[in-house]
Design a protein around this motif. Structure first.
Motif, PDB file in Angstrom:
ATOM      1  N   MET A 102       0.859  -1.183   0.000  1.00  0.00           N
ATOM      2  CA  MET A 102       0.000   0.000   0.000  1.00  0.00           C
ATOM      3  C   MET A 102       0.895   1.234   0.000  1.00  0.00           C
ATOM      4  N   ILE A 103       0.568   2.208  -0.832  1.00  0.00           N
ATOM      5  CA  ILE A 103       1.449   3.365  -0.985  1.00  0.00           C
ATOM      6  C   ILE A 103       0.621   4.635  -1.114  1.00  0.00           C
ATOM      7  N   SER A 104       1.120   5.708  -0.532  1.00  0.00           N
ATOM      8  CA  SER A 104       0.443   6.998  -0.658  1.00  0.00           C
ATOM      9  C   SER A 104       0.917   7.692  -1.922  1.00  0.00           C
ATOM     10  N   GLU A 105       0.105   8.616  -2.423  1.00  0.00           N
ATOM     11  CA  GLU A 105       0.431   9.302  -3.677  1.00  0.00           C
ATOM     12  C   GLU A 105       1.743  10.068  -3.576  1.00  0.00           C
ATOM     13  N   GLU A 106       2.042  10.604  -2.415  1.00  0.00           N
ATOM     14  CA  GLU A 106       3.257  11.396  -2.242  1.00  0.00           C
ATOM     15  C   GLU A 106       4.505  10.573  -2.496  1.00  0.00           C
ATOM     16  N   ALA A 107       4.434   9.274  -2.218  1.00  0.00           N
ATOM     17  CA  ALA A 107       5.619   8.417  -2.338  1.00  0.00           C
ATOM     18  C   ALA A 107       5.839   7.899  -3.750  1.00  0.00           C
ATOM     19  N   ILE A 108       4.908   8.162  -4.648  1.00  0.00           N
ATOM     20  CA  ILE A 108       5.031   7.623  -5.998  1.00  0.00           C
ATOM     21  C   ILE A 108       6.162   8.280  -6.784  1.00  0.00           C
ATOM     22  N   LEU A 112       8.506   4.889  -6.220  1.00  0.00           N
ATOM     23  CA  LEU A 112       7.819   3.679  -6.678  1.00  0.00           C
ATOM     24  C   LEU A 112       8.460   3.095  -7.941  1.00  0.00           C
ATOM     25  N   PRO A 113       8.771   3.905  -8.960  1.00  0.00           N
ATOM     26  CA  PRO A 113       9.451   3.303 -10.128  1.00  0.00           C
ATOM     27  C   PRO A 113      10.779   2.642  -9.761  1.00  0.00           C
ATOM     28  N   ALA A 114      11.522   3.238  -8.832  1.00  0.00           N
ATOM     29  CA  ALA A 114      12.800   2.654  -8.420  1.00  0.00           C
ATOM     30  C   ALA A 114      12.590   1.315  -7.720  1.00  0.00           C
ATOM     31  N   ILE A 115      11.549   1.224  -6.890  1.00  0.00           N
ATOM     32  CA  ILE A 115      11.238  -0.033  -6.203  1.00  0.00           C
ATOM     33  C   ILE A 115      10.896  -1.123  -7.209  1.00  0.00           C
ATOM     34  N   LEU A 116      10.023  -0.797  -8.159  1.00  0.00           N
ATOM     35  CA  LEU A 116       9.589  -1.788  -9.140  1.00  0.00           C
ATOM     36  C   LEU A 116      10.746  -2.231 -10.034  1.00  0.00           C
ATOM     37  N   GLU A 117      11.613  -1.297 -10.407  1.00  0.00           N
ATOM     38  CA  GLU A 117      12.762  -1.644 -11.222  1.00  0.00           C
ATOM     39  C   GLU A 117      13.724  -2.552 -10.466  1.00  0.00           C
ATOM     40  N   ARG A 118      13.973  -2.237  -9.185  1.00  0.00           N
ATOM     41  CA  ARG A 118      14.877  -3.056  -8.388  1.00  0.00           C
ATOM     42  C   ARG A 118      14.353  -4.489  -8.258  1.00  0.00           C
ATOM     43  N   ALA A 304      14.696   4.651  -0.702  1.00  0.00           N
ATOM     44  CA  ALA A 304      14.183   5.908  -0.167  1.00  0.00           C
ATOM     45  C   ALA A 304      15.316   6.773   0.367  1.00  0.00           C
ATOM     46  N   LEU A 305      16.253   6.167   1.079  1.00  0.00           N
ATOM     47  CA  LEU A 305      17.352   6.934   1.648  1.00  0.00           C
ATOM     48  C   LEU A 305      18.325   7.392   0.568  1.00  0.00           C
ATOM     49  N   ASN A 306      18.472   6.607  -0.494  1.00  0.00           N
ATOM     50  CA  ASN A 306      19.306   7.043  -1.607  1.00  0.00           C
ATOM     51  C   ASN A 306      18.690   8.229  -2.331  1.00  0.00           C
TER      52      ASN A 306
END
Length: 318
Positions: A102-108, A112-118, A304-306
């Motif tokens: 579950m993700i909030s719009e602010e975090a997209i 989010l693309p970096a997470i999905l790519e990883r 996120a930290l990167n």
């Protein structure tokens, strides 16, 4: 190990009946016939010596005994699922697994693309279901309906005084709220005052999962009373509706930056103090030692930290 004649195959039926409080819906949930679910309920009533579900008018409600079983039965099933689904070792390249994030719009934007790519690169066997955060997100984590929640760290958004004791959390990137108007706005120049801000017609994005009014949602997020003239169904829509209007929008800075090259806007810091907010990653403690779950949340934290290298992580609630 003795279970006092209890057929463990009935545990799933019991959990579904307690949650759905309807034989037909419970049967549909576990893909059995209605007569089969009725038979399961009969056996459960006989075992517990209690009706568990009782007719109240046209609906069915849980008996006191049934109500007392809701959380223990669900937790028992989730622990069994975790024990059977967890692997003692984890190999990202070969593991087959499914997660609900579950993700909030602010975090997209950016994250989010970096997470999905990883994940798609390092762990192609992991499937991810993305859902938008709703007010019921904490309950979904507790009941095992979702695995992780990446959202704004604001108890007011969930209408709770504290996060449930069973949840773990890590605080991630800071969230900065700004205001934005059309680049050729007729009355806003190179700066904006609080008087101007409150006098302009406001548009705000109320996420689909919010079950409160837009004004109340703004109050929970920003701590201010703001008359909202236009509501759109997402914070991500805000930059798209400002061009050529007198409207003003209040939105996370990352969302405004995502549209900087495509939408003619000018942005300003909010002309008043607001509460400091961060992103937060939440999960249930039952998943602490699950290697695949630990790998997935570690990737989210690292990415996120990167994205904000100057910010360190702060683990809370552990």
């Amino acid at each position: 190990m003795q279970f006092h004649r209890f057929d463990l195959n009935l545990l799933i039926a019991l959990d579904t009946l307690l949650r759905e409080k309807n034989i037909t819906r419970a049967a549909e949930k576990v893909f059995v016939s209605q007569p089969a679910m009725s038979a399961a309920l009969h056996r459960l009533r006989d075992y517990f010596g209690d009706p568990l579900l009782v007719r109240v008018g046209r609906d069915m409600e849980l008996s006191p005994r049934g109500q007392s079983l809701v959380d223990p039965v669900r937790e028992a099933l989730l622990l069994i699922q975790t024990a059977l689904g967890s692997q003692p070792t984890f190999t990202a390249a070969t593991t087959q697994r499914e997660f609900t994030l579950m993700i909030s719009e602010e975090a997209i934007p950016g994250l989010l693309p970096a997470i999905l790519e990883r994940v798609s690169t390092d762990a192609p066997g992991i499937r991810i279901n993305i859902e938008m955060v709703s007010q019921g997100a904490l309950s979904r984590l507790e009941y095992g309906d979702a695995d992780l929640c990446l959202c704004m760290d604001s108890l007011r958004l969930f209408d709770v005084r504290a996060y449930p004791d069973a949840l773990r959390s890590i605080r991630l990137r800071p969230i900065r709220w700004i205001c934005a108007v059309d680049r050729n706005h007729p009355s806003v120049g190179d700066s904006i005052t609080a008087e101007q801000y409150f006098s302009l017609p406001h548009v705000f994005g109320r996420p689909t999962g919010a079950n409160v009014s837009t004004e109340q949602f703004v109050r929970r997020v920003l701590g201010i009373d703001l008359p909202v003239h236009i509501t759109v169904p997402s914070l991500l829509h805000l930059p798209l509706v400002l061009a050529g209007t007198r409207l003003i929008a209040t939105l996370p800075e990352r969302i405004a930056h995502m549209f900087a090259s495509t939408v003619p806007l000018k942005t300003f810091p909010l002309p008043f103090e607001t509460e400091s907010l961060h992103e937060i990653l939440l999960w249930h403690k039952r998943n602490d030692t699950d290697p695949a779950h630990a790998w997935f949340r570690d990737q989210i934290v690292r990415l996120a930290l990167n994205a904000d290298p100057a910010k360190g992580e702060e683990a809370i609630g552990q």
